[in-house]
Write a protein that holds these residues in place. Structure first.
Motif, mmCIF file in Angstrom:
data_model
loop_
_atom_site.group_PDB
_atom_site.id
_atom_site.type_symbol
_atom_site.label_atom_id
_atom_site.label_comp_id
_atom_site.label_asym_id
_atom_site.label_seq_id
_atom_site.Cartn_x
_atom_site.Cartn_y
_atom_site.Cartn_z
ATOM 1 N N VAL A 159 41.057 62.957 12.524
ATOM 2 C CA VAL A 159 42.419 62.665 12.071
ATOM 3 C C VAL A 159 43.189 61.960 13.177
ATOM 4 C CG1 VAL A 159 44.590 63.703 11.401
ATOM 5 C CG2 VAL A 159 42.468 64.498 10.381
ATOM 6 N N MET A 160 43.037 62.438 14.405
ATOM 7 C CA MET A 160 43.738 61.787 15.512
ATOM 8 C C MET A 160 43.309 60.328 15.627
ATOM 9 S SD MET A 160 43.502 64.769 18.292
ATOM 10 C CE MET A 160 44.940 65.478 19.000
ATOM 11 N N LEU A 161 42.017 60.139 15.512
ATOM 12 C CA LEU A 161 41.488 58.773 15.611
ATOM 13 C C LEU A 161 42.100 57.888 14.529
ATOM 14 C CD1 LEU A 161 39.308 57.776 17.578
ATOM 15 C CD2 LEU A 161 37.733 57.810 15.670
ATOM 16 N N LEU A 162 42.121 58.436 13.321
ATOM 17 C CA LEU A 162 42.661 57.659 12.209
ATOM 18 C C LEU A 162 44.114 57.343 12.438
ATOM 19 C CD1 LEU A 162 40.928 59.363 9.199
ATOM 20 C CD2 LEU A 162 40.663 57.017 9.953
ATOM 21 N N ILE A 163 44.866 58.334 12.922
ATOM 22 C CA ILE A 163 46.289 58.099 13.158
ATOM 23 C C ILE A 163 46.459 56.997 14.187
ATOM 24 C CG2 ILE A 163 48.329 59.090 14.222
ATOM 25 C CD1 ILE A 163 47.642 61.692 12.804
ATOM 26 N N ARG A 164 45.623 57.040 15.192
ATOM 27 C CA ARG A 164 45.723 56.007 16.218
ATOM 28 C C ARG A 164 45.468 54.623 15.606
ATOM 29 N NH1 ARG A 164 45.621 53.893 21.053
ATOM 30 N NH2 ARG A 164 44.032 52.303 21.336
ATOM 31 N N VAL A 165 44.428 54.570 14.797
ATOM 32 C CA VAL A 165 44.104 53.284 14.180
ATOM 33 C C VAL A 165 45.261 52.807 13.303
ATOM 34 C CG1 VAL A 165 42.625 52.164 12.503
ATOM 35 C CG2 VAL A 165 41.637 53.621 14.263
ATOM 36 N N LEU A 166 45.780 53.734 12.512
ATOM 37 C CA LEU A 166 46.856 53.357 11.602
ATOM 38 C C LEU A 166 48.085 52.925 12.361
ATOM 39 C CD1 LEU A 166 46.453 56.111 8.913
ATOM 40 C CD2 LEU A 166 46.146 53.677 8.619
ATOM 41 N N VAL A 167 48.436 53.686 13.398
ATOM 42 C CA VAL A 167 49.622 53.360 14.172
ATOM 43 C C VAL A 167 49.442 51.998 14.820
ATOM 44 C CG1 VAL A 167 50.921 53.952 16.222
ATOM 45 C CG2 VAL A 167 50.352 55.715 14.571
ATOM 46 N N GLN A 168 48.245 51.767 15.305
ATOM 47 C CA GLN A 168 47.976 50.510 15.979
ATOM 48 C C GLN A 168 48.145 49.334 15.022
ATOM 49 O OE1 GLN A 168 44.074 50.209 17.619
ATOM 50 N NE2 GLN A 168 44.909 49.585 19.589
ATOM 51 N N GLN A 169 47.668 49.557 13.800
ATOM 52 C CA GLN A 169 47.686 48.435 12.872
ATOM 53 C C GLN A 169 49.030 48.278 12.190
ATOM 54 O OE1 GLN A 169 44.495 48.795 10.177
ATOM 55 N NE2 GLN A 169 43.001 48.065 11.659
ATOM 56 N N GLY A 170 49.746 49.364 12.163
ATOM 57 C CA GLY A 170 50.921 48.994 11.477
ATOM 58 C C GLY A 170 51.928 49.931 11.079
ATOM 59 N N ARG A 188 50.300 51.560 2.956
ATOM 60 C CA ARG A 188 49.458 50.365 3.027
ATOM 61 C C ARG A 188 48.913 50.079 1.637
ATOM 62 N NH1 ARG A 188 46.894 49.742 7.679
ATOM 63 N NH2 ARG A 188 44.850 49.742 6.743
ATOM 64 N N THR A 189 48.631 48.851 1.379
ATOM 65 C CA THR A 189 48.032 48.523 0.101
ATOM 66 C C THR A 189 46.785 47.691 0.338
ATOM 67 O OG1 THR A 189 49.536 46.675 0.010
ATOM 68 C CG2 THR A 189 50.066 48.575 -1.347
ATOM 69 N N VAL A 190 45.798 48.012 -0.444
ATOM 70 C CA VAL A 190 44.591 47.208 -0.381
ATOM 71 C C VAL A 190 44.827 45.992 -1.264
ATOM 72 C CG1 VAL A 190 42.148 47.184 -0.867
ATOM 73 C CG2 VAL A 190 43.242 49.267 -0.063
ATOM 74 N N ASN A 191 44.318 44.893 -0.851
ATOM 75 C CA ASN A 191 44.462 43.691 -1.665
ATOM 76 C C ASN A 191 43.607 43.827 -2.913
ATOM 77 O OD1 ASN A 191 44.801 41.216 -2.700
ATOM 78 N ND2 ASN A 191 43.480 40.180 -1.209
ATOM 79 N N THR A 192 44.290 44.134 -4.006
ATOM 80 C CA THR A 192 43.529 44.355 -5.229
ATOM 81 C C THR A 192 43.444 43.110 -6.069
ATOM 82 O OG1 THR A 192 45.532 45.131 -6.266
ATOM 83 C CG2 THR A 192 44.076 46.788 -5.360
ATOM 84 N N GLY A 193 43.929 42.025 -5.559
ATOM 85 C CA GLY A 193 43.913 40.794 -6.338
ATOM 86 C C GLY A 193 42.509 40.316 -6.630
#
Lengths: 173, 100, 647, 343
Positions: C636-647, A112-117
């Motif tokens: 960590v599990m929570l974060l993985i869930r969030v990340l997976v969900q978003q993308g 993922r990349t943060v929008n650094t613009g």
């Protein structure tokens, strides 16, 4: 120039951070932590957060870590054994799970990349921060002051020399 | 200007280092220091985002975190001292007062 | 000054004063406070009577005063006010209650003078007056029910007043109180169900609303029948009818004034009052009314037969009360609601008199109650004897006395509606006469069988006790004049009560009471007089003549006599049919349901919790770092869930 | 590029001057001490003993570098550097002169004119304790450790007073920039006059921060042999020694900058003569600054040889129970005055 400095500071920070958790000697750990804070302060400066950088040094390096060193010296702590990864089943599990999950997380994060613009060229001058602190965040600021006072009193009470004749029950504990 | 992504990754790695310290070290003091490491990682994230958003609030929160960290250090170290006075060690593996 | 809106306040104030200061006032002071409180209520009742009579005389059909004290309950569609209804029926009732009550209060001052707990006694008495007035005056079923329970409570408290004494060898006073309470609960249970039914069907508990709704839009027959029967169940409990009469004889454990006031004159008539109040509901269900009549008739003869064999002076009177209450129900059941109430009034006079006379005897006899150890008391207790005799004549139904008229009215109604029950009633009348004169003869005539040490202390009661006796005696004589049969004159009480039972005229089969022809009236009166005289003669020949001979009290009797003596063994039957199975069931619940099922379940769930705890202990190992580890794991599990969900 | 070069030049100049001052300060101290004690002091090496510091330096270089058994070698070696570095770093933000026309432009006589200069001074100043603590602990010697702990406690305690003492100054100037503060004093009376209590507090706290008598508890020869540098010798000891004097110089510079008008010389600098000759004015400012600093340093030395040492508990009591409340009261009073003006 700034990029070079950033990587220098980043390397310093990471290396000393690693040292903090791997040194046997707590004094060494503490000193490396101070170094780590310096690295961070440098990065803050790179991001024009001058006030924070100064506070980082003054508070963290100058006050908190001195306190740590004090305690370490007062208690005359011997260098402790480093974690023996090989003989503790549970710790092996901890490390494995943490590393695996952390790796997964890092991998995902790197994608993922943060929008650094939108670099705002914002500078954290003392005046600007003071304006925030004493206007918008006045109450939290006061509460923090109170918290510090309470913490000091609490610390004094707790670390105070215990009564000359401890009761038997206290001894047993 | 450097890549803020990398600053965030630095913060993450710092946080992971702190976490590892908390989980792995037996000395309460080193664990405490690792917690400070984690706090600093968070501070870094806050500063980065403050910069990105052009809003000083992140830095103000950083300031508060530092103040609270100072308070926490005072109390935490006092606890460690009190603990040491009783037990003559600060080994978390042997700290089992919670265990009946 | 109108005292009648405050009629409830006086007993309340009296009981509060006595509850706080009673012990300091002394027995006379305490009794005076209680008596004055009731006297003021009585004055209020008289005022209410005058007002209501005035309204009746105006004759516009609405002869009633309603005093709304305050809104009591207002929940959703349900509302109940605490308001007092003064109509002819309730006024008659409160006149009797407060009048007789006042006399008994005064009497109690003498009777309880040697008791250590007089203050508590007067508190209870005033509390009883309060509850009874509430019962009678409430303008809806809920207030009536509160009073109903209140008098039940007072009855329980007063039966067990001497809680440290034994009533019989097998039963303590406290147990007698409990018995009364529990038997009453059975009736109350029915009463409550009836209230629920009334509310669900008529959406109100207010008398007027309910009766108007019931008269114009009666619910289904089954429901109406159920309401009637359940109300009757309540009435049988409170008024000691079959099958719930068993508590009343044991209620004699209480002090005698209590027996007079509560268990003879007033409280037990609550059932009669309630049925009379609900006359519309009963008139709409004639079958239930028939049941009422039969319950009353059967109770009357049933209790009368038992009374013939009892040897305890108060027991005889207790069964006599049950029997007379049966009469009242008989009258109600034969649609003679006014007649039932008339008998309530006269019965209150002479039965109170009988009990107080009995109390006087017992008092003089130093708490001896067995008539086998009395005899010839008429010389020692002349006043008591005279008044007792008047009461006996009244209850026996000898012409001219009050009981004669009221009983006659009931029998006349029975004759026209249920001839079979009329026959039962006449026989009962004869039996009544018999057992009362038997009591008279054994107590006051013949040779004295009094134990010497008691005989030495034998003397007439003080004026504070005898004056009420005299007043009641007077009332027993003239009380009947308020309800003369049509052939003799005007029926004052009937005329007074007429507006109350106005609603009956709109119901089929309850039009204007068909009057018997004069000849039949005379005939009926004659027959009942003959029955009374027959009873007297039987007592004369079988008791008075043989009274002193050996064997009168011997055990060798035929089986039927022994059955009567054992009160038909109803208690034993109940014991066998209800109490023992119940206690077996309770034991079953204890031993099997509780100990095996519930305890096991509880233990199992405890075991489950313990095992769960053992499991959780693996995580709660007291090590900070393992806690931290689980925190990090979760994070960590929570974060993985969030990340997976978003993308 | 020119800017970088100029900056490097300034760093070099300041470093050289500071180190030279350190060297001759030692001589000065011994001389003043001697004259106070009615002696002559060092006078063998060169005229009036002027080469004495060089001789001392050579001696340090040739001494044996001894490291005690059980010491933490790395930390033992790093400690003197840690002791010296903060003092020298602080010099970077101190304006030692106004401007000099050079290389076709005006050059600020300050290495880094930070907007948070005061904060920087304090941040760095708070680090000076590390050198002492590290050295004391790394020596594996109980006297050294005690000295180190005392130094740590003392410096933390007095740093608070130090900070509180200058808050009124910041309130007055509304800036953390040291050059702003100096400029303010050019137009207004010196803070030394406006803020006598703050000045006093700052000076006292500075003595404590630099571990000078009467606050040289960390060393305290009679009790702790030589405090945290008991186990030091040769150039490592020289590090501590130089660090101490460098700290003194920094403290003097700060006192001058914050309270004594910095490089400003009242009246004289307003002469028309100097308005026409900017270079001379710049030189005058530098000279004024150095002169004031010299007077301050002399004061340091004078006090050292005049006053006895505080006991440890007295020192702590003074710091926490006298100076700290005084500092707070000072802020309060000044705040009230400011408030009155603003209303």
């Amino acid at each position: 120039m700034e990029t070079v400095l950033f990587y220098l500071f980043a390397a310093l920070t990471l290396a000393s951070g690693l040292m903090v958790i791997t040194r046997r000697n707590p004094v060494a750990s503490a000193l490396y932590l101070v170094l780590c804070f310096f690295g961070l302060a440098g990065i803050y400066v790179l991001m024009d957060a001058y006030f924070l950088a100064a506070i980082q040094i003054a508070v963290y390096a100058g006050a908190i870590m001195v306190l740590f060193l004090f305690v370490i010296m007062l208690l005359r702590l011997e260098p402790t054994e480093l974690p023996s990864f090989m003989n503790s089943w549970s710790k092996r599990l901890y490390v494995a799970v943490t590393l695996v999950l952390g790796g997964v997380f890092l991998g995902l994060d790197l994608m993922r990349t943060v929008n650094t613009g939108a670099d705002s060229a914002l500078t954290g001058e003392a005046g600007a921060i003071a304006d925030r602190l004493f206007n918008r965040y006045l109450l939290p600021f006061e509460v923090t002051a109170l918290l510090l006072l309470v913490a000091i009193v609490g610390a004094v009470v707790m670390a105070r020399r215990e009564s000359p004749k401890p009761t038997a029950s206290m001894e047993e504990v | 200007m450097f890549d803020y992504n990398h600053a965030l990754i630095l913060a993450f790695m710092l946080f992971t280092l702190g976490t590892a310290g908390v989980l792995l070290r037996r000395s309460a003091l080193v664990v405490f220091m690792s917690i400070e490491l984690m706090l600093n990682a968070v501070n870094l994230v806050l500063v980065v985002f403050s910069r990105l958003r052009g809003d000083l609030d992140g830095q103000v929160i950083c300031f508060f975190i530092m103040a609270v960290a100072a308070a926490e250090a005072a109390v935490g170290l006092a606890i460690i001292i009190a603990f040491f006075k009783r037990k003559k060690h600060v080994d978390l593996d042997r700290a089992s007062l919670l265990r009946s | 000054m109108d005292l009648y809106p405050l009629i409830l306040a006086f007993p309340l104030i009296g009981l509060l004063i006595n509850a706080v200061l009673g012990r300091r006032l002394g027995v006379r002071g305490s009794g005076a406070v209680a008596s004055v409180a009731v006297l003021l209520s009585f004055v209020g009742a008289i005022q209410a009577f005058i007002k209501v009579r005035h309204l009746v005389a105006l004759g516009d059909g609405e002869a009633r005063l309603v005093v709304r004290l305050w809104e009591w309950i207002h929940v959703g569609g349900f509302s109940a006010d605490l308001s007092l209804l003064f109509d002819p029926l309730s006024v008659v009732m409160i006149l009797v209650v407060t009048g007789v009550g006042f006399l008994i209060h005064v009497y109690s001052i003498g009777y309880m003078s040697h008791d250590r707990d007089y203050a508590r006694f007067f508190v209870y008495l005033n509390l009883f007056m309060l509850a009874m007035l509430l019962l009678v005056l409430g303008d809806n079923y809920l207030v009536l029910f509160v009073g109903w329970e209140g008098v039940g409570l007072c009855s329980y408290l007063l039966i067990g007043f001497w809680y440290d004494r034994m009533f019989t060898t097998k039963m303590s006073n406290a147990a007698a109180g409990k018995k009364a309470f529990i038997v009453n609960r059975v009736g109350d249970f029915g009463f409550l169900l009836a209230l629920f039914l009334i509310f669900t069907n008529f959406h109100s508990l207010n008398f007027d609303t309910v009766f108007a709704a019931a008269a114009h839009h009666p619910a289904a027959t089954g429901v109406m029948t159920a309401i009637g029967l359940l109300l009757l169940l309540g009435a049988t409990g409170k008024s000691a009818q079959l099958p719930l009469f068993v508590w009343l004889p044991d209620a004699m454990a209480g002090p005698t004034p209590v027996s007079a006031l509560i268990h003879a004159a007033t409280m037990v008539t609550a059932g009669v009052y309630m049925v009379a109040r609900s006359h519309i509901l009963y008139a709409l269900t004639p079958d239930v009314l028939t049941v009422v009549a039969w319950v009353g008739g059967l109770t009357a003869i049933f209790a009368a037969t038992i009374a013939c064999t009892q040897n305890d002076i108060k027991k005889v009177l207790a069964y006599s009360t049950v029997s007379q209450l049966g009469y009242m129900f008989l009258g109600l059941g034969c649609a003679a609601f006014g007649g039932g109430v008339f008998h309530v009034v006269t019965h209150a006079f002479f039965k109170a008199l009988l009990f107080l006379g009995a109390g006087s005897v017992i008092h003089a006899m130093s708490d001896e109650q067995d008539i086998r150890r009395m005899g010839g008391l008429r010389h020692k207790l002349p006043l008591t004897f005279a008044t007792f005799l008047i009461a006996t004549l009244a209850i026996a139904g000898l012409p001219g006395f009050s009981g004669f008229f009221s009983k006659d009215e009931i029998l006349a109604a029975a004759f026209s509606r249920q001839p079979a029950l009329w026959g039962l009633g006449v026989v009962t009348a004869g039996l009544t006469s018999f057992y009362m004169f038997r009591l008279m003869f054994l107590t006051f005539f013949g040779k004295s069988r009094v134990e010497p040490e008691r005989a030495a202390k034998l003397k007439e009661s003080p004026p504070v006790m005898t004056v009420p006796l005299l007043i009641l005696a007077l009332l027993s004589i003239v009380g009947g004049l308020i309800g003369l049969p049509p052939v003799l004159g005007r029926h004052l009480l009937g005329g007074f009560l007429a507006p109350v039972f106005e609603g009956l005229h709109h119901i089929e089969g309850f039009g204007h009471a068909e009057h018997l022809s004069a000849s039949k009236e005379w005939l009926l009166m004659g027959i009942s007089t003959v029955a009374a005289l027959g009873g007297f003669l039987l007592a004369w020949t079988r008791v008075h003549k043989v009274g002193d001979k050996e064997g009168l009290f011997a055990k060798s009797r035929n089986g039927f006599y022994r059955l009567l003596e054992d009160k038909y063994r109803v208690d034993e039957v109940y014991d066998l049919l209800i109490v023992r199975p119940l206690s077996k069931l309770a034991r079953f619940c204890w031993r099997v349901v509780d100990e095996l099922v519930i305890d096991l379940a509880v233990n199992f769930s405890g075991l489950g919790v313990r095992l769960g705890g053992e499991l959780m202990r693996l995580f709660q190992n007291g090590r900070i770092q393992s806690y931290a580890f689980f925190m990090v794991l979760g994070l960590v599990m929570l974060l993985i869930r969030v990340l997976v969900q978003q993308g | 590029m020119t800017g970088l070069l100029i900056t490097l030049g300034k760093i070099l100049a300041v470093f050289t001057v500071t180190m030279l001052t350190v060297a001759y300060l030692t001589l000065l101290e011994r001389k003043v001490c001697a004259y106070i004690q009615l002696r002559k002091g060092p006078n063998r090496v060169g005229p009036w003993g002027l080469f004495q510091p060089i001789a001392d330096g050579l001696k340090f270089v040739f001494k044996e570098d001894f490291v005690p058994a059980g010491a933490n070698r790395a930390l033992h070696a790093v400690a003197p550097v840690l002791a010296m570095a903060p003092a020298l770093t602080t010099c970077a933000v101190i304006p030692f002169g106004s401007t000099l026309p050079m290389f076709g432009g005006e050059v600020n006589m300050i290495i880094a004119d930070l907007s948070i200069g005061v904060l920087f001074v304090f941040a760095i100043g708070s680090l000076s304790v590390y050198g002492l603590i590290t050295g004391g602990w790394a020596s594996n010697n109980k006297y050294a450790l005690f000295g180190a702990l005392r130094a740590g406690a003392q410096m933390i305690s007095y740093e608070i007073t130090l900070g509180l003492a200058i808050i009124p100054i910041i309130m007055a100037t509304g800036s953390l920039r040291l050059s702003d503060i100096v400029a303010y004093q050019g137009a207004h009376p010196w803070f030394m006059i406006v803020q006598p209590l703050g000045f006093l507090l700052f000076v006292v706290a500075s003595f404590a921060e630099t571990n000078r008598l009467p606050f040289d508890i960390p060393e305290a020869e009679p009790e702790l042999v030589a405090g945290y540098h008991t186990e030091y010798s040769s150039m490592k000891f020289a590090g501590f020694y130089m660090g101490e004097y460098a700290a003194m110089i920094t403290a003097a510079a700060l006192i001058v900058t914050l309270f004594c008008g910095g490089y400003h010389l009242p009246w004289l600098e307003n002469l028309n003569f100097f308005k026409e000759h900017a270079t001379l004015l710049g030189l005058l400012h530098i000279g004024t600054f150095l002169a004031k600093m010299g007077i301050c340093l002399f004061g340091f030395i004078w006090v050292r040889w005049s006053l006895p040492r505080f006991r440890y508990d007295q020192l702590m009591k003074l710091g926490w129970k006298v100076l700290l409340p005084l500092g707070l009261i000072n802020i309060l009073i000044y705040g009230l005055f400011t408030l009155k003006d603003s209303i």
